[in-house]
Write a protein that holds these residues in place. Structure first.
Motif, PDB file in Angstrom:
ATOM      1  N   VAL A 148       0.857  -1.191   0.000  1.00 20.86           N
ATOM      2  CA  VAL A 148       0.000   0.000   0.000  1.00 20.86           C
ATOM      3  C   VAL A 148       0.888   1.234   0.000  1.00 20.86           C
ATOM      4  CG1 VAL A 148      -1.771   1.286   1.255  1.00 20.86           C
ATOM      5  CG2 VAL A 148      -1.788  -1.211   1.289  1.00 20.86           C
ATOM      6  N   LYS A 149       0.754   2.061  -1.028  1.00 16.65           N
ATOM      7  CA  LYS A 149       1.544   3.296  -1.074  1.00 16.65           C
ATOM      8  C   LYS A 149       0.743   4.338  -0.305  1.00 16.65           C
ATOM      9  CE  LYS A 149       4.484   5.630  -4.410  1.00 16.65           C
ATOM     10  NZ  LYS A 149       5.731   5.563  -3.659  1.00 16.65           N
ATOM     11  N   SER A 150       0.856   4.261   1.018  1.00 17.30           N
ATOM     12  CA  SER A 150       0.000   5.090   1.876  1.00 17.30           C
ATOM     13  C   SER A 150       0.693   6.386   2.241  1.00 17.30           C
ATOM     14  CB  SER A 150      -0.361   4.326   3.147  1.00 17.30           C
ATOM     15  OG  SER A 150       0.608   4.547   4.146  1.00 17.30           O
ATOM     16  N   LEU A 151      -0.084   7.332   2.716  1.00 15.24           N
ATOM     17  CA  LEU A 151       0.481   8.625   3.128  1.00 15.24           C
ATOM     18  C   LEU A 151       1.286   8.506   4.402  1.00 15.24           C
ATOM     19  CD1 LEU A 151      -2.376  11.164   2.335  1.00 15.24           C
ATOM     20  CD2 LEU A 151      -0.258  10.751   1.080  1.00 15.24           C
ATOM     21  N   ASN A 152       1.247   7.321   5.028  1.00 16.64           N
ATOM     22  CA  ASN A 152       2.060   7.156   6.226  1.00 16.64           C
ATOM     23  C   ASN A 152       3.413   6.551   5.862  1.00 16.64           C
ATOM     24  OD1 ASN A 152       3.186   6.557   8.704  1.00 16.64           O
ATOM     25  ND2 ASN A 152       1.165   6.652   9.617  1.00 16.64           N
ATOM     26  N   TYR A 153       4.379   7.404   5.618  1.00 17.95           N
ATOM     27  CA  TYR A 153       5.713   6.970   5.178  1.00 17.95           C
ATOM     28  C   TYR A 153       6.742   7.037   6.313  1.00 17.95           C
ATOM     29  CZ  TYR A 153       6.327   5.377   0.386  1.00 17.95           C
ATOM     30  OH  TYR A 153       6.376   4.605  -0.746  1.00 17.95           O
ATOM     31  N   LEU A 154       6.248   7.047   7.562  1.00 21.71           N
ATOM     32  CA  LEU A 154       7.193   7.190   8.688  1.00 21.71           C
ATOM     33  C   LEU A 154       8.195   6.042   8.757  1.00 21.71           C
ATOM     34  CD1 LEU A 154       5.356   8.640  11.795  1.00 21.71           C
ATOM     35  CD2 LEU A 154       7.338   9.553  10.577  1.00 21.71           C
ATOM     36  N   ASN A 155       7.761   4.835   8.435  1.00 23.32           N
ATOM     37  CA  ASN A 155       8.673   3.696   8.431  1.00 23.32           C
ATOM     38  C   ASN A 155       9.855   3.978   7.499  1.00 23.32           C
ATOM     39  OD1 ASN A 155       8.550   0.333   7.129  1.00 23.32           O
ATOM     40  ND2 ASN A 155       9.454   0.934   9.069  1.00 23.32           N
ATOM     41  N   ASN A 156       9.541   4.503   6.318  1.00 23.10           N
ATOM     42  CA  ASN A 156      10.577   4.822   5.322  1.00 23.10           C
ATOM     43  C   ASN A 156      11.438   5.999   5.781  1.00 23.10           C
ATOM     44  OD1 ASN A 156       7.914   3.900   4.296  1.00 23.10           O
ATOM     45  ND2 ASN A 156       9.105   3.487   2.463  1.00 23.10           N
ATOM     46  N   ILE A 157      10.787   6.965   6.417  1.00 28.29           N
ATOM     47  CA  ILE A 157      11.523   8.151   6.877  1.00 28.29           C
ATOM     48  C   ILE A 157      12.496   7.764   8.001  1.00 28.29           C
ATOM     49  CG2 ILE A 157      11.228  10.396   8.046  1.00 28.29           C
ATOM     50  CD1 ILE A 157       8.578  10.591   6.290  1.00 28.29           C
ATOM     51  N   LEU A 158      12.075   6.849   8.883  1.00 28.61           N
ATOM     52  CA  LEU A 158      12.999   6.377   9.934  1.00 28.61           C
ATOM     53  C   LEU A 158      14.221   5.707   9.308  1.00 28.61           C
ATOM     54  CD1 LEU A 158      10.550   4.952  12.622  1.00 28.61           C
ATOM     55  CD2 LEU A 158      11.997   6.984  12.813  1.00 28.61           C
TER      56      LEU A 158
END
Ligand code: PLP
Length: 288
Positions: A148-158
């Motif tokens: 899911v290309k979701s607006l919650n990209y915190l995992n990627n940002i971490l």
């Protein structure tokens, strides 16, 4: 710059969402990243299909048809006069109340941003990128599927933050079991003894550039296998490649300080990069 938001094209300063939009409050929404090359939008319908699949997974009905969405994207590129552009369609859950319940958000917000954009990694396509493995694990498919290309990209940002501290151009994620998943914003391939290996997409985004690479290597006659891979496979690879709409096709030449192969972009990587350039020049939905 003209931005599409909720049925209209407006200047950047007027392109605003409510603070009660659940995309803003909770990261509740989905997006795509698309490129145009020379006034033609690359793999437009594949991106639209994935956007709708992401929306379906989070039980959000996109309030326009796929054909209408394609027209919105084409028109955004046209109004901004872009040739080599990067396009960001977004669908948020919409404005609701302070509370998680999506039933309080009757109308998803549709946004489309498009900017002129060239090579993300500049001269590193020639020299190769450095990568580091990161301690933070890729979201588990049984919690928030990386498909899911979701607006919650915190995992990627971490992961990106960790790579920044470790001095890597890109982060390489493992899943909770220590299997290679993907980069912070791209899929990953390993070349070993003339064969290309890549992880199954259970733990990573079903990348559209990944699919293009699979098509390219078929025509080149290079065997490709989807397998489980660990950090041993990274350190002992002959070549490593990452793929993504933003990153395009990029060589990784060190991982955690270890030199990969010759320490320079390898021959198979170079062949794939050249074929990708040809395909992006030839294909695409014309805007003008
Ligand atoms: N993986 C992640 C986490 C991404 O954000 C992206 C970029 O969109 C990709 C992989 C590559 O996907 P694509 O080639 O469809 O852009």
């Amino acid at each position: 710059m003209e931005i599409y938001i909720d049925g209209q094209f407006v200047p950047e300063t007027e392109a605003k969402v409510s603070v009660f939009d659940h995309g803003f409050l909770y990261g509740d929404g989905v997006f795509e990243g698309i490129r145009s090359y020379n006034g033609k939008i690359f793999r437009l319908m594949d991106h639209i299909d994935r956007l709708y699949d992401s929306a379906k997974t989070i039980d959000m009905a996109v309030p326009v048809s796929k054909e209408e969405f394609a027209d919105i994207i084409i028109e955004t590129v046209r109004r901004n006069g872009l040739q080599d552009g990067y396009i960001r369609p977004i669908v948020t859950r919409g404005t609701g109340t302070m509370g998680l319940d999506p039933r309080k958000c009757p109308n998803p917000t549709i946004i489309c941003i498009a900017i002129e954009w060239g090579a993300m990694y500049g001269d590193l396509y020639e020299k190769g990128l450095t990568a580091v493995t990161v301690a933070v694990r890729r979201n588990s498919p049984d919690a928030l599927p990386p498909n899911v290309k979701s607006l919650n990209y915190l995992n990627n940002i971490l992961a990106k933050i960790e790579a920044n501290y470790k001095g890597g151009d890109e982060a390489i994620f493992f899943d909770a079991q220590g299997r290679i998943s993907e980069g912070s914003g791209d899929n990953i391939f390993i070349v070993k003894n003339g064969t290309i290996y890549t992880p199954y997409t259970l733990t990573n985004l079903k990348g559209i550039t990944r699919q293009v690479l699979i098509e390219i290597v078929e025509t080149l006659g290079v065997p490709l296998r989807e397998v489980e891979l660990g950090f041993y496979d990274l350190y002992t690879a002959d070549e490593i490649i990452v793929t993504g709409t933003a990153a395009e096709i990029a060589p990784i030449v060190t991982v955690d300080g270890r030199s990969i192969g010759s320490g320079r972009p390898g021959p198979i990587t170079k062949q794939i990069m050249a074929a990708f350039k040809t395909i992006t020049e030839q294909e695409g939905t014309p805007v003008y």
